[in-house]
Design a protein around this motif. Structure first.
Motif, short mmCIF file in Angstrom:
data_model
loop_
_atom_site.label_atom_id
_atom_site.label_comp_id
_atom_site.label_asym_id
_atom_site.label_seq_id
_atom_site.Cartn_x
_atom_site.Cartn_y
_atom_site.Cartn_z
N GLU A 31 -10.31 9.25 -4.19
CA GLU A 31 -10.35 7.67 -4.91
C GLU A 31 -9.13 6.82 -4.08
O GLU A 31 -7.94 7.17 -3.46
N VAL A 32 -9.60 5.68 -4.52
CA VAL A 32 -8.52 4.48 -4.64
C VAL A 32 -8.29 3.86 -5.25
O VAL A 32 -9.07 3.88 -6.42
N ILE A 33 -7.01 3.67 -5.90
CA ILE A 33 -6.55 2.55 -7.37
C ILE A 33 -5.52 1.59 -7.19
O ILE A 33 -4.61 1.63 -5.73
N VAL A 34 -6.27 0.60 -7.16
CA VAL A 34 -5.54 -0.94 -7.14
C VAL A 34 -4.69 -1.47 -8.02
O VAL A 34 -5.45 -0.83 -9.41
N GLN A 35 -3.59 -1.65 -8.96
CA GLN A 35 -2.48 -1.69 -9.82
C GLN A 35 -2.25 -3.32 -9.72
O GLN A 35 -2.11 -3.45 -8.45
N VAL A 36 -2.12 -4.25 -10.43
CA VAL A 36 -1.74 -5.23 -10.74
C VAL A 36 -1.22 -5.33 -12.21
O VAL A 36 -1.42 -5.42 -13.19
N ARG A 37 0.61 -5.40 -11.40
CA ARG A 37 1.44 -5.35 -12.78
C ARG A 37 2.35 -6.88 -12.35
O ARG A 37 2.37 -7.26 -11.76
N ASP A 38 2.43 -6.51 -13.63
CA ASP A 38 2.72 -8.83 -13.73
C ASP A 38 4.11 -8.37 -15.03
O ASP A 38 4.44 -7.57 -15.52
N SER A 39 5.33 -9.37 -14.73
CA SER A 39 6.17 -9.35 -15.38
C SER A 39 6.56 -10.72 -16.52
O SER A 39 6.84 -10.98 -17.16
N GLY A 40 4.45 -10.96 -17.09
CA GLY A 40 4.18 -11.92 -18.15
C GLY A 40 4.84 -11.55 -19.57
O GLY A 40 5.52 -10.19 -20.35
N SER A 41 3.63 -11.40 -20.35
CA SER A 41 3.87 -11.21 -21.79
C SER A 41 4.07 -10.21 -22.26
O SER A 41 3.93 -9.57 -23.32
N GLY A 42 2.62 -9.35 -21.62
CA GLY A 42 1.89 -7.81 -22.14
C GLY A 42 0.84 -8.26 -22.76
O GLY A 42 0.71 -9.57 -22.78
N ILE A 43 0.15 -7.39 -23.24
CA ILE A 43 -1.33 -7.27 -23.36
C ILE A 43 -0.51 -7.14 -25.60
O ILE A 43 -0.49 -6.41 -26.00
N ASP A 44 -1.26 -8.37 -25.99
CA ASP A 44 -1.04 -8.09 -27.10
C ASP A 44 -1.26 -7.21 -28.46
O ASP A 44 -3.30 -6.39 -27.59
N HIS A 80 0.97 -1.31 -0.17
CA HIS A 80 0.07 -0.24 0.19
C HIS A 80 0.63 1.21 0.16
O HIS A 80 2.04 1.40 0.77
N LYS A 81 0.63 1.96 -1.22
CA LYS A 81 1.69 3.39 -0.90
C LYS A 81 0.65 4.34 0.23
O LYS A 81 -0.20 5.05 -0.52
N GLN A 82 1.82 4.96 0.68
CA GLN A 82 1.09 6.12 0.82
C GLN A 82 0.56 7.67 0.28
O GLN A 82 2.18 7.92 -0.06
N MET A 83 -0.01 8.04 -0.03
CA MET A 83 0.08 9.24 -0.63
C MET A 83 -0.43 10.57 0.20
O MET A 83 -0.19 11.52 -0.23
N THR A 93 -0.88 -3.11 -5.86
CA THR A 93 -0.54 -2.13 -4.84
C THR A 93 -2.18 -1.45 -4.81
O THR A 93 -3.02 -1.42 -5.94
N THR A 94 -2.23 -0.94 -4.09
CA THR A 94 -2.95 -0.02 -3.66
C THR A 94 -2.76 1.55 -2.84
O THR A 94 -1.26 1.94 -2.97
N GLU A 95 -3.13 2.29 -3.18
CA GLU A 95 -3.31 3.85 -3.33
C GLU A 95 -4.13 4.55 -2.74
O GLU A 95 -5.48 4.72 -3.70
#
Length: 182
Positions: A111-124, A59-62, A104-106
């Protein structure tokens, strides 16, 4: 049987969305608890799959006035937000064979921002412009309904959802916002 049940649930959700009868039952809920529950399930999936993926949450503090560790409280439909987080984390697992997934959440004033970040193949890039539409997928295991449903759930809560390929390495980041609980 599980995949069939999931498909039926998705089709029913699409029908509810298109008919305007998607029901959102809001309650105050701790988003941190919900996310850590979904992550625990995802970590079990990783163990079974044999993939080498590390999943983390922070959780990132803003706001400077916030305590160091604060619960992230939103007013939302618990089951529907669980569905969205599960879908985004499930997609990250599907397209990542090794590496990491970071949630992560901020929280800001509004508002609350939720991010899901991966190191996969990415979006075609072929499907990127229509990513949140029905039946759009590059997976042989998906129906292409999850992101469409997630988008409509988040918008029904007064939030937004978007995605991008990571500019600093492989993978993608999916982000959604929800109004902060007052």
């Amino acid at each position: 049987a599980y995949r069939l049940q999931s498909l039926i649930t998705d089709i029913l959700d699409v029908a509810r969305i298109e008919s305007g009868s998607l029901i959102i039952e809001k309650e105050k809920l701790n988003l941190t608890d919900l996310i850590t529950t979904v992550i625990a399930d995802a970590e079990n999936q990783v163990k079974v799959s044999g993939k080498q993926i590390e999943i983390s949450y922070s959780h990132k503090q803003m706001l400077e006035a916030q305590k160091e560790k604060e619960d992230v409280i939103v007013e939302a439909d618990r089951e529907r937000i669980l569905q969205v987080v599960s879908n985004l984390l499930g997609n990250a697992l599907k397209f990542t064979n090794q590496g990491s997934i970071e949630v992560t959440t901020e929280k800001s004033q509004n508002e609350v921002i939720v991010q899901v970040r991966d190191s996969g193949s990415g979006i075609d890039l072929e499907i990127f412009p229509k990513l949140f539409e029905k039946f759009v997928t590059k997976s042989d295991k998906g129906t292409g309904l999850g992101l469409f449903i997630s988008k409509n759930i988040i918008e029904a809560h007064g939030g937004g959802i978007w995605a991008e390929n990571n500019s600093d390495g492989p993978g993608a980041t999916f982000v959604f916002s929800l109004p902060a609980a007052g």
